[in-house]
Write a protein that holds these residues in place. Structure first.
Motif, PDB file in Angstrom:
ATOM      1  N   SER A 312      10.290   3.411  11.301  1.00  0.00           N
ATOM      2  CA  SER A 312      10.178   2.939   9.924  1.00  0.00           C
ATOM      3  C   SER A 312      10.155   4.115   8.961  1.00  0.00           C
ATOM      4  O   SER A 312       9.485   5.121   9.210  1.00  0.00           O
ATOM      5  N   ALA A 313      10.883   3.975   7.863  1.00  0.00           N
ATOM      6  CA  ALA A 313      10.836   4.973   6.790  1.00  0.00           C
ATOM      7  C   ALA A 313       9.652   4.647   5.892  1.00  0.00           C
ATOM      8  O   ALA A 313       9.492   3.510   5.447  1.00  0.00           O
ATOM      9  N   GLU A 314       8.820   5.628   5.642  1.00  0.00           N
ATOM     10  CA  GLU A 314       7.623   5.404   4.833  1.00  0.00           C
ATOM     11  C   GLU A 314       7.562   6.450   3.731  1.00  0.00           C
ATOM     12  O   GLU A 314       7.827   7.626   3.960  1.00  0.00           O
ATOM     13  N   THR A 315       7.221   6.026   2.547  1.00  0.00           N
ATOM     14  CA  THR A 315       7.034   6.952   1.431  1.00  0.00           C
ATOM     15  C   THR A 315       5.626   6.777   0.884  1.00  0.00           C
ATOM     16  O   THR A 315       5.039   5.692   0.962  1.00  0.00           O
ATOM     17  N   GLN A 316       5.100   7.846   0.332  1.00  0.00           N
ATOM     18  CA  GLN A 316       3.749   7.799  -0.223  1.00  0.00           C
ATOM     19  C   GLN A 316       3.773   6.954  -1.488  1.00  0.00           C
ATOM     20  O   GLN A 316       4.442   7.299  -2.462  1.00  0.00           O
ATOM     21  N   PRO A 317       3.045   5.832  -1.510  1.00  0.00           N
ATOM     22  CA  PRO A 317       3.164   4.900  -2.639  1.00  0.00           C
ATOM     23  C   PRO A 317       2.499   5.371  -3.927  1.00  0.00           C
ATOM     24  O   PRO A 317       2.799   4.853  -5.002  1.00  0.00           O
ATOM     25  N   ARG A 318       1.566   6.319  -3.844  1.00  0.00           N
ATOM     26  CA  ARG A 318       0.891   6.829  -5.029  1.00  0.00           C
ATOM     27  C   ARG A 318       0.985   8.358  -5.052  1.00  0.00           C
ATOM     28  O   ARG A 318       1.416   8.977  -4.093  1.00  0.00           O
ATOM     29  N   ASP A 319       0.546   8.952  -6.143  1.00  0.00           N
ATOM     30  CA  ASP A 319       0.712  10.395  -6.312  1.00  0.00           C
ATOM     31  C   ASP A 319      -0.151  11.216  -5.372  1.00  0.00           C
ATOM     32  O   ASP A 319       0.232  12.321  -4.973  1.00  0.00           O
ATOM     33  N   THR A 320      -1.323  10.728  -5.013  1.00  0.00           N
ATOM     34  CA  THR A 320      -2.225  11.486  -4.156  1.00  0.00           C
ATOM     35  C   THR A 320      -2.422  10.777  -2.825  1.00  0.00           C
ATOM     36  O   THR A 320      -2.190   9.566  -2.705  1.00  0.00           O
ATOM     37  N   PHE A 321      -2.898  11.535  -1.836  1.00  0.00           N
ATOM     38  CA  PHE A 321      -3.157  10.944  -0.525  1.00  0.00           C
ATOM     39  C   PHE A 321      -4.222   9.868  -0.618  1.00  0.00           C
ATOM     40  O   PHE A 321      -4.066   8.766  -0.074  1.00  0.00           O
ATOM     41  N   TYR A 322      -5.325  10.167  -1.309  1.00  0.00           N
ATOM     42  CA  TYR A 322      -6.421   9.200  -1.387  1.00  0.00           C
ATOM     43  C   TYR A 322      -5.963   7.888  -2.020  1.00  0.00           C
ATOM     44  O   TYR A 322      -6.246   6.805  -1.501  1.00  0.00           O
ATOM     45  N   ALA A 323      -5.270   7.982  -3.143  1.00  0.00           N
ATOM     46  CA  ALA A 323      -4.823   6.765  -3.824  1.00  0.00           C
ATOM     47  C   ALA A 323      -3.855   5.970  -2.945  1.00  0.00           C
ATOM     48  O   ALA A 323      -3.898   4.734  -2.912  1.00  0.00           O
ATOM     49  N   SER A 324      -2.993   6.677  -2.211  1.00  0.00           N
ATOM     50  CA  SER A 324      -2.037   6.003  -1.327  1.00  0.00           C
ATOM     51  C   SER A 324      -2.754   5.314  -0.180  1.00  0.00           C
ATOM     52  O   SER A 324      -2.474   4.151   0.151  1.00  0.00           O
ATOM     53  N   ALA A 325      -3.687   6.026   0.448  1.00  0.00           N
ATOM     54  CA  ALA A 325      -4.441   5.443   1.561  1.00  0.00           C
ATOM     55  C   ALA A 325      -5.254   4.237   1.095  1.00  0.00           C
ATOM     56  O   ALA A 325      -5.338   3.219   1.796  1.00  0.00           O
ATOM     57  N   ASN A 326      -5.830   4.347  -0.082  1.00  0.00           N
ATOM     58  CA  ASN A 326      -6.661   3.266  -0.603  1.00  0.00           C
ATOM     59  C   ASN A 326      -5.845   1.996  -0.828  1.00  0.00           C
ATOM     60  O   ASN A 326      -6.246   0.901  -0.407  1.00  0.00           O
ATOM     61  N   VAL A 327      -4.699   2.109  -1.494  1.00  0.00           N
ATOM     62  CA  VAL A 327      -3.912   0.917  -1.794  1.00  0.00           C
ATOM     63  C   VAL A 327      -3.373   0.269  -0.523  1.00  0.00           C
ATOM     64  O   VAL A 327      -3.306  -0.965  -0.415  1.00  0.00           O
ATOM     65  N   LEU A 328      -3.023   1.088   0.474  1.00  0.00           N
ATOM     66  CA  LEU A 328      -2.537   0.535   1.736  1.00  0.00           C
ATOM     67  C   LEU A 328      -3.655  -0.126   2.527  1.00  0.00           C
ATOM     68  O   LEU A 328      -3.478  -1.198   3.103  1.00  0.00           O
ATOM     69  N   MET A 329      -4.830   0.508   2.562  1.00  0.00           N
ATOM     70  CA  MET A 329      -5.960  -0.074   3.287  1.00  0.00           C
ATOM     71  C   MET A 329      -6.387  -1.405   2.689  1.00  0.00           C
ATOM     72  O   MET A 329      -6.692  -2.357   3.420  1.00  0.00           O
ATOM     73  N   VAL A 330      -6.421  -1.484   1.368  1.00  0.00           N
ATOM     74  CA  VAL A 330      -6.803  -2.738   0.724  1.00  0.00           C
ATOM     75  C   VAL A 330      -5.854  -3.860   1.141  1.00  0.00           C
ATOM     76  O   VAL A 330      -6.285  -4.989   1.438  1.00  0.00           O
ATOM     77  N   ARG A 331      -4.573  -3.556   1.187  1.00  0.00           N
ATOM     78  CA  ARG A 331      -3.599  -4.580   1.597  1.00  0.00           C
ATOM     79  C   ARG A 331      -3.741  -4.926   3.071  1.00  0.00           C
ATOM     80  O   ARG A 331      -3.809  -6.096   3.449  1.00  0.00           O
TER      81      ARG A 331
END
Length: 491
Positions: A312-331
């Motif tokens: 799977s191709a994956e891109t960082q959805p937010r500007d920072t690692f923390y923000a990206s991890a947070n939005v993915l974990m919530v989902r």
């Protein structure tokens, strides 16, 4: 450089661990025992899953695979392959790679293939047709392409519409349906690998190993790769029970006649739960959990193939690692918890005791994970601050051991020194996210879509519900703190 970082890491463990003494641990005996019991619970559970995973990977799966292939060959049944691919806001390079892999796999399907592609953008529709026209599949009289351009009303609507298109072809119980996201490349021999599994009538679906393609090095790349390494271990453990805990949306396969059942399609398109406090919660995300629950409720096995891998191709959805991890974990965790409760209400005899217990542990682990560091901090406040150093040393050592085992399961020796930190981040912050989402099951949002279930202005009733979520969340943490406080104080 990697060796130096590992030496430095372990040196810090030794330095912090040197703060321990017999008198220090004895002064906080009750707290140390409580932390020890929590650790024993979590580590024994991890060990059980690791042993199960190793047995499945080395012994059980090869035997099952050989029996399935022999059974499939002896049956003489034809297994037409259906492909369902959904594309939305995927970059052109990824789209081209994905559909080339789909067309190559369809061309290799022994008994012909039908490809149903769901797109929103007209440019994607034209690109798919162009790629198909230049592929060997276009010259194969047994491969058919159907491109369905739809309004952008969400993945659930897209899947349901495509399932209904496939239903018009009246798939048999021997036909297979591969569902893949528009950012996932499939193996060329995927149909040859999965068709024999469905020769067992008790099998309703399967999912496979995953790899991730993230071009930019950094924490996000390390975090995702570690997650997929962890996934391989846990999926292998659950695979031993013939019931995985999720049918991954990136790529999973179904018995085609089940995936075109009207009740299956209805659940995919309009799944929901009725919650005592939140009312009816309509599912926006988590279609893979809906398909999983339908099959679990109807008593079908869901198999794991550890030796078949999608990319799977994956891109960082937010500007920072923390923000990206947070939005993915919530989902991710929202999807899990919305389905987790109703799965627990099913009889353990229907899914097996281990599977039922694993579903229960998804909720129990929230609080056991959070309790450890809270107990350590309270013990430091009541007795000696050195207890925090000892606890940190223990966390660093155990996560280092866990990561060593997890990567070794993949057949790799060595790992980035970020892995132990990322593992603990996933465990502790992940538990905090779960504890937040558990009381707010109505909050949902896709990563790439702007629509969210709470995007509109809230009514007074919705505001009261939101306030009740905060109250329940705070109350639960309050009781947890009181219980741990009494334990730490030795009362």
């Amino acid at each position: 450089m990697m060796l130096v970082s590992h030496i430095a890491y372990l040196s810090i463990v030794v330095i912090l661990g040197s703060a321990v003494s017999k008198d220090l641990l004895g002064s906080a005996r009750d707290t140390v025992i409580a932390i020890g019991l929590l650790g024993t619970w979590r580590y024994s559970w991890a060990l059980i899953n690791f042993v199960r995973a190793a047995w499945f990977r080395v012994v059980s799966h090869p035997r099952r695979k050989a029996r399935a292939r022999a059974r499939f060959a002896a049956s003489g049944h034809k297994a037409h392959a259906y492909f369902l691919v959904t594309s939305y806001m995927i970059d052109t390079a990824t789209t081209m790679a994905v559909y080339r892999s789909i067309f190559a796999a369809a061309n290799k399907a022994r008994d012909g293939a039908t490809i149903v592609v769901s797109v929103v953008d007209g440019a994607d529709e034209r690109l798919v047709h162009q790629l198909y026209a230049t592929s060997p599949a276009a010259q194969n009289g047994d491969v058919r392409l159907i491109v369905d351009r739809i309004p952008g009303t969400g993945k659930r609507d897209a899947l349901a519409r495509s399932f209904r298109i496939i239903a018009r072809h009246y798939p048999t119980q021997h036909d297979v349906l591969l569902v893949a996201d528009g950012d996932t490349c499939v193996p060329e021999d995927i149909i040859d690998q999965i068709a024999p599994v469905f020769s067992d009538p008790k099998v309703g679906a399967l999912t496979t190993d995953e790899a991730v393609d993230i071009p930019d090095a950094g924490l996000f790349q390390d975090w995702f790769r570690l997650r997929f390494d962890q996934r391989q271990v846990m999926m292998c453990s659950m695979g031993l029970s013939r019931r995985v805990l999720t049918l991954t949306g990136r790529m999973s396969a179904f018995r085609a006649c089940l995936a075109t059942d009207p009740t299956f399609i209805e659940m995919v398109q309009a799944d929901y739960i009725d919650h005592l406090r939140l009312g009816r919660v309509n599912f926006l995300t988590g279609d893979d959990k809906s398909t999983w629950f339908w099959l679990l409720r109807n008593g079908y096995q869901m198999i794991y193939l550890p030796d078949v891998q999608s990319i799977s191709a994956e891109t960082q959805p937010r500007d920072t690692f923390y923000a990206s991890a947070n939005v993915l974990m919530v989902r991710w965790f929202g999807n899990m918890l919305r389905t987790n409760g109703r799965a627990l209400r099913l009889s353990p005899s229907r899914m097996g005791i281990f599977t039922w217990w694993s579903i229960l542990d998804q909720r129990v682990s929230i609080w056991t994970t959070i309790s450890g560091p809270i107990l350590a901090v309270m013990a430091a406040l009541f007795f000696d601050v050195a207890l925090v150093a000892v606890y940190i040393a223990w966390i660093m050592l155990t996560r280092y051991v866990f990561v060593t085992l997890i990567t070794a399961f993949r057949g790799r020796i060595g790992f980035p020194i970020t892995y132990p930190f990322l593992l603990y981040f996933s465990q502790l912050y992940g538990a905090l996210v779960k504890s937040f989402v558990l009381f707010r099951l109505d909050r949902q949002k896709w990563t790439r879509q702007t629509y969210a279930s709470n995007a509109v202005q809230l009514s007074m009733t919705q505001r009261l519900i939101a306030a009740s979520s905060v109250y329940m969340n705070v109350l639960t943490f309050g009781w947890l703190f009181v219980a741990l406080f009494l334990l730490s104080a030795g009362i």
